[in-house]
Design a protein around this motif. Structure first.
Motif, PDB file in Angstrom:
ATOM      1  N   ILE A  39       0.855  -1.174   0.000  1.00 56.61           N
ATOM      2  CA  ILE A  39       0.000   0.000   0.000  1.00 56.61           C
ATOM      3  C   ILE A  39       0.890   1.222   0.000  1.00 56.61           C
ATOM      4  CG2 ILE A  39      -1.742   1.288   1.308  1.00 56.61           C
ATOM      5  CD1 ILE A  39      -2.703  -1.439   2.406  1.00 56.61           C
ATOM      6  N   HIS A  40       0.875   1.951  -1.087  1.00 53.23           N
ATOM      7  CA  HIS A  40       1.539   3.246  -1.220  1.00 53.23           C
ATOM      8  C   HIS A  40       2.910   3.314  -0.544  1.00 53.23           C
ATOM      9  CE1 HIS A  40       1.953   7.394  -2.163  1.00 53.23           C
ATOM     10  NE2 HIS A  40       1.974   7.784  -0.910  1.00 53.23           N
ATOM     11  N   SER A  41       3.866   2.514  -1.044  1.00 56.43           N
ATOM     12  CA  SER A  41       5.267   2.569  -0.591  1.00 56.43           C
ATOM     13  C   SER A  41       5.473   2.129   0.849  1.00 56.43           C
ATOM     14  CB  SER A  41       5.853   3.972  -0.782  1.00 56.43           C
ATOM     15  OG  SER A  41       5.898   4.283  -2.136  1.00 56.43           O
ATOM     16  N   GLN A  42       4.445   1.565   1.474  1.00 55.24           N
ATOM     17  CA  GLN A  42       4.678   0.917   2.768  1.00 55.24           C
ATOM     18  C   GLN A  42       5.386  -0.405   2.521  1.00 55.24           C
ATOM     19  OE1 GLN A  42       1.049   0.526   5.040  1.00 55.24           O
ATOM     20  NE2 GLN A  42       0.362   2.564   4.476  1.00 55.24           N
ATOM     21  N   GLY A  43       5.766  -1.089   3.572  1.00 54.98           N
ATOM     22  CA  GLY A  43       6.380  -2.396   3.415  1.00 54.98           C
ATOM     23  C   GLY A  43       5.378  -3.414   2.887  1.00 54.98           C
ATOM     24  N   ASP A  82      -8.127  -1.269   0.222  1.00 56.23           N
ATOM     25  CA  ASP A  82      -7.480  -2.359  -0.519  1.00 56.23           C
ATOM     26  C   ASP A  82      -6.745  -1.854  -1.757  1.00 56.23           C
ATOM     27  OD1 ASP A  82     -10.303  -4.437   0.278  1.00 56.23           O
ATOM     28  OD2 ASP A  82      -8.304  -4.448   1.214  1.00 56.23           O
ATOM     29  N   THR A  83      -6.829  -0.570  -2.036  1.00 51.69           N
ATOM     30  CA  THR A  83      -6.057  -0.009  -3.148  1.00 51.69           C
ATOM     31  C   THR A  83      -4.573  -0.197  -2.855  1.00 51.69           C
ATOM     32  OG1 THR A  83      -7.727   1.595  -3.808  1.00 51.69           O
ATOM     33  CG2 THR A  83      -5.433   2.139  -4.299  1.00 51.69           C
ATOM     34  N   ALA A  84      -3.873  -0.907  -3.757  1.00 51.95           N
ATOM     35  CA  ALA A  84      -2.487  -1.295  -3.492  1.00 51.95           C
ATOM     36  C   ALA A  84      -1.915  -1.960  -4.733  1.00 51.95           C
ATOM     37  CB  ALA A  84      -2.413  -2.269  -2.314  1.00 51.95           C
ATOM     38  N   VAL A  85      -0.640  -2.261  -4.682  1.00 52.87           N
ATOM     39  CA  VAL A  85      -0.018  -3.131  -5.685  1.00 52.87           C
ATOM     40  C   VAL A  85       0.013  -4.538  -5.104  1.00 52.87           C
ATOM     41  CG1 VAL A  85       2.020  -3.620  -7.071  1.00 52.87           C
ATOM     42  CG2 VAL A  85       1.392  -1.242  -6.577  1.00 52.87           C
ATOM     43  N   TYR A  86      -0.510  -5.490  -5.859  1.00 53.53           N
ATOM     44  CA  TYR A  86      -0.603  -6.878  -5.412  1.00 53.53           C
ATOM     45  C   TYR A  86       0.422  -7.724  -6.163  1.00 53.53           C
ATOM     46  CZ  TYR A  86      -4.765  -5.722  -2.803  1.00 53.53           C
ATOM     47  OH  TYR A  86      -5.631  -5.182  -1.887  1.00 53.53           O
ATOM     48  N   TYR A  87       1.223  -8.450  -5.418  1.00 53.76           N
ATOM     49  CA  TYR A  87       2.294  -9.253  -5.992  1.00 53.76           C
ATOM     50  C   TYR A  87       1.978 -10.740  -5.841  1.00 53.76           C
ATOM     51  CZ  TYR A  87       5.013  -4.934  -5.457  1.00 53.76           C
ATOM     52  OH  TYR A  87       5.469  -3.641  -5.508  1.00 53.76           O
ATOM     53  N   LEU A 109      -6.885  -0.453  -8.172  1.00 55.35           N
ATOM     54  CA  LEU A 109      -7.547   0.761  -7.702  1.00 55.35           C
ATOM     55  C   LEU A 109      -8.992   0.424  -7.387  1.00 55.35           C
ATOM     56  CD1 LEU A 109      -7.593   3.811  -7.215  1.00 55.35           C
ATOM     57  CD2 LEU A 109      -8.122   4.121  -9.641  1.00 55.35           C
ATOM     58  N   VAL A 110      -9.363   0.592  -6.134  1.00 52.86           N
ATOM     59  CA  VAL A 110     -10.749   0.368  -5.719  1.00 52.86           C
ATOM     60  C   VAL A 110     -11.472   1.703  -5.775  1.00 52.86           C
ATOM     61  CG1 VAL A 110     -12.291  -0.464  -3.914  1.00 52.86           C
ATOM     62  CG2 VAL A 110     -10.048  -1.541  -4.243  1.00 52.86           C
ATOM     63  N   LYS A 111     -12.529   1.732  -6.549  1.00 53.96           N
ATOM     64  CA  LYS A 111     -13.254   2.991  -6.754  1.00 53.96           C
ATOM     65  C   LYS A 111     -14.576   2.982  -6.000  1.00 53.96           C
ATOM     66  CE  LYS A 111     -11.338   3.948 -11.306  1.00 53.96           C
ATOM     67  NZ  LYS A 111     -11.634   4.172 -12.741  1.00 53.96           N
ATOM     68  N   PRO A 112     -14.977   4.158  -5.488  1.00 54.32           N
ATOM     69  CA  PRO A 112     -16.253   4.222  -4.770  1.00 54.32           C
ATOM     70  C   PRO A 112     -17.428   3.965  -5.713  1.00 54.32           C
ATOM     71  CG  PRO A 112     -15.031   6.289  -4.566  1.00 54.32           C
ATOM     72  CD  PRO A 112     -14.250   5.424  -5.484  1.00 54.32           C
TER      73      PRO A 112
END
Lengths: 112, 113
Positions: A39-43, A82-87, A109-112
């Motif tokens: 999630i956005h450059s987190q670990g 849940d918007t994130a990069v999934y590996y 990208l999870v959109k409303p």
């Protein structure tokens, strides 16, 4: 470790199931399928893993095809968080299986 | 829930200077790792560490890099003489055993000027 192929990006609607595909056609018998997200450059955060049976935990479900050449990560009710990069990562088992090798992942990208 | 802690969250240094990035792995974990992620690029493995020695390292982990577990709780990554291209987010991770899932810290953003 076997190479994986994932779509570069996908959108999904909040509250709906998100189905993230992964191809790993060269996977060998002792290799596991792992899913992480970032999630956005987190670990990177562990989601789930499996060998050949389908798996479910509090975060997601993992469906692995019978021939093990592909899998799908299912987020049952996607939220904006849940918007994130999934590996999708294939990791060797046994003595060879310690480090994780990250690919490019799928940007969700999870959109409303 | 136990977590991997990294300090500092941001580090700015001049080219050629030494930096030490610090990590406190989860307390009962035995395997420790460093990864890095250059902006916009993949998460790359650097090194794994077990029983006070390096168990595996990548081509990136050259003589400029070293790791140490100086006491029972800390795990450090030292870059001896930083280069501009060392600018990246550095992630520490730990696992309870071999082949077990890795838990990652929130990272240290290193900027080399």
């Amino acid at each position: 470790d076997a190479k994986t192929t994932q779509p570069t990006s996908m959108d999904c609607a909040e509250g709906r199931a998100a189905n993230l595909p992964c191809n790993h056609s060269t996977i060998s018998g002792n290799e596991y399928v792992y899913w992480y997200r970032q999630i956005h450059s987190q670990g990177p955060q562990y989601i789930i893993h499996g060998l050949k049976n389908n798996e479910t935990n509090e975060m997601a479900s993992l469906i692995i095809t019978e021939d093990r050449k592909s899998s799908t990560l299912i987020l049952p009710h996607a939220t904006l968080r849940d918007t994130a990069v999934y590996y999708c990562i294939v990791r060797a088992g046994g003595a060879a299986g310690n480090k994780l090798t990250f690919g490019g992942g799928t940007r969700v990208l999870v959109k409303p | 829930e136990p977590e991997v802690t990294q300090t500092p969250s941001h580090q700015v240094t001049q080219m050629g200077q030494e930096v030490i990035l610090r990590c406190v792995p989860i307390s009962n974990h035995l395997y420790f790792y460093w990864y890095r992620q250059i902006l916009g690029q993949k998460v790359e493995f650097l090194v794994s560490f077990y029983n006070n020695e390096i168990s595996e390292k990548s081509e990136i982990f050259d003589d400029q890099f070293s790791v140490e577990r100086p006491d029972g709780s800390n795990f450090t990554l030292k870059i001896r003489s930083t280069k501009l291209e060392d600018s990246a987010m550095y992630f520490c991770a730990s696992s309870v055993g071999f082949g077990e899932k890795l838990f990652f810290g929130s990272g240290t953003q290193l900027s080399v000027l």
